[in-house]
Design an enzyme around this catalytic site. Sequence first.
Site, mmCIF file in Angstrom:
data_model
loop_
_atom_site.group_PDB
_atom_site.id
_atom_site.type_symbol
_atom_site.label_atom_id
_atom_site.label_comp_id
_atom_site.label_asym_id
_atom_site.label_seq_id
_atom_site.Cartn_x
_atom_site.Cartn_y
_atom_site.Cartn_z
ATOM 1 N N TYR A 1 0.814 -1.218 0.000
ATOM 2 C CA TYR A 1 0.000 0.000 0.000
ATOM 3 C C TYR A 1 0.850 1.273 0.000
ATOM 4 O O TYR A 1 0.338 2.370 -0.189
ATOM 5 C CB TYR A 1 -0.951 0.030 1.202
ATOM 6 C CG TYR A 1 -2.022 -1.047 1.177
ATOM 7 C CD1 TYR A 1 -2.310 -1.731 0.005
ATOM 8 C CD2 TYR A 1 -2.735 -1.380 2.310
ATOM 9 C CE1 TYR A 1 -3.277 -2.720 -0.032
ATOM 10 C CE2 TYR A 1 -3.715 -2.375 2.282
ATOM 11 C CZ TYR A 1 -3.971 -3.034 1.106
ATOM 12 O OH TYR A 1 -4.928 -4.012 1.061
ATOM 13 N N LYS B 1 3.511 -15.466 1.664
ATOM 14 C CA LYS B 1 3.507 -16.388 0.530
ATOM 15 C C LYS B 1 4.956 -16.560 0.073
ATOM 16 O O LYS B 1 5.363 -16.124 -1.004
ATOM 17 C CB LYS B 1 2.591 -15.879 -0.597
ATOM 18 C CG LYS B 1 1.159 -16.080 -0.222
ATOM 19 C CD LYS B 1 0.141 -16.445 -1.235
ATOM 20 C CE LYS B 1 0.487 -17.193 -2.452
ATOM 21 N NZ LYS B 1 -0.108 -18.555 -2.433
ATOM 22 N N ASP C 1 -2.928 -18.070 1.548
ATOM 23 C CA ASP C 1 -4.153 -18.671 0.993
ATOM 24 C C ASP C 1 -4.649 -19.800 1.887
ATOM 25 O O ASP C 1 -5.851 -19.947 2.139
ATOM 26 C CB ASP C 1 -3.929 -19.146 -0.456
ATOM 27 C CG ASP C 1 -2.633 -19.908 -0.645
ATOM 28 O OD1 ASP C 1 -1.762 -19.880 0.266
ATOM 29 O OD2 ASP C 1 -2.459 -20.543 -1.704
ATOM 30 N N ASP D 1 -5.072 -7.087 5.810
ATOM 31 C CA ASP D 1 -6.306 -6.397 5.455
ATOM 32 C C ASP D 1 -7.410 -7.431 5.210
ATOM 33 O O ASP D 1 -8.524 -7.338 5.730
ATOM 34 C CB ASP D 1 -6.033 -5.574 4.177
ATOM 35 C CG ASP D 1 -7.104 -4.543 3.913
ATOM 36 O OD1 ASP D 1 -8.079 -4.483 4.680
ATOM 37 O OD2 ASP D 1 -6.974 -3.798 2.929
ATOM 38 N N ASP E 1 -10.474 -8.942 8.129
ATOM 39 C CA ASP E 1 -11.909 -8.809 7.823
ATOM 40 C C ASP E 1 -12.584 -10.171 7.849
ATOM 41 O O ASP E 1 -13.704 -10.312 8.347
ATOM 42 C CB ASP E 1 -12.111 -8.185 6.437
ATOM 43 C CG ASP E 1 -12.200 -6.665 6.520
ATOM 44 O OD1 ASP E 1 -11.706 -6.106 7.524
ATOM 45 O OD2 ASP E 1 -12.749 -6.045 5.597
#
Length: 369
Positions: free
Chosen positions: A143, A194, A227, A251, A255
């Site tokens: 970001y 990852k 994942d 992020d 959530d």
Amino acid sequence: MTSNRKIMVMPGDGIGPEVMKETLRLIDWLAKYKKLNFNTIEKDVGGKSFDLHGTPLTDEALSDALECDAVLFGAVGGPKYDDLPFEQKPERGLLTLRKELDLFANLRPAIVFPPLVEASTLKPEIVRGLDIMILRELTGGVYFAEPRGIDVLPDGTKKGYDTNLYTTLEIERIGRVAFDLARKRNGKLTSVEKANVMFSGVLWREVITDLHKNEGAGIELQHMFADNCAMQLVRAPKQFDVIVCDNLFGDMLSDCAAMLTGSLGMLPSASLGSPNKDGIRKAMYEPVHGSAPDITGKGVANPLAQVLSFTMMLRYSFGHSDEADLIELAVSDALSSGARTPDLGGGSKSVSTAQMMDLVINSMDQKAR
Ligand code: NAD
């Protein structure tokens, strides 16, 4: 017991002032029954600050916030401000605070209170007793890192690109918060990246592994690909205690974990900065929800996300875990009585913002006798 720490209170817009007003009753209660004193100072932020001062965060409010031990934030925003230029939008006030306080560690607990097991979209046996913590790196990664942008290619088409970049020091400082949290909880840490396809992930795993060797005594560390972590969070979330991840994965995973608990009105968060020479971190505590313009002024907002943000403040900024436990037990009692604000389904005992808080305070009164 006394404490003279300074709290900056920023109610903000919409339901922010409604849930903040109820939460501040806890400060009075702690002073009266536990002789625990906090100095509070209140400042405008967001749309209210824009209306009164022409900016979403005045220099004075920012410098006062920097002087305080912790910021208790409500919510900002609303349709009235949607067309303002970017720099004047209410959210700029929040983002400036996060940046200036250098809040790099975002803590999002996902706790299922027993009376709310049915509010989750997952089966009760999967979420009953759930209590996990997602720790997201908040100021680095994709970001923010350069280069990023949209360029025009020679043939007139475009390319959009971002960079996921983490340094050893950035990973170490979030890693230290993660080990600290795990130590205060059940001693289990899952580090997520990852590393199978991303170099930043390879470095992340390397640095966390080294940090664990040097500073992670007593902590059980496991590594997991992001994942797989998303899958495990909805398959068997209780396997986790603390999860640490970068900005992007955090992020999404926070959530996902948050929604295991059922309602936005129940979700608190904390954002922490680096410790100063006395070991004290700058910190801001806020509900995950926004200003909820659709229910503003109706007196029905659920105050518990703001209340639980305050208990995080007691625990992480001030070390008052006993008082935090007491308030959280009182929240559980209030919910066990069947009381529900509309976001929790209303039900047979539909209550207002103030009535929910009355129940919390009544339960605390009984425990203090
Ligand atoms: P929101 O979180 O304000 O509301 C989403 C839905 O959840 C609404 O139906 C609302 O009524 C409900 N809700 C939220 N909190 C609740 C509570 N405590 N009790 C009961 N119901 C609750 O998100 P939104 O509608 O997307 O955004 C509204 C405004 O808030 C926008 O201006 C947005 O930019 C801003 N916002 C601010 C923050 C923040 O201050 N941190 C976060 C998100 C959104």
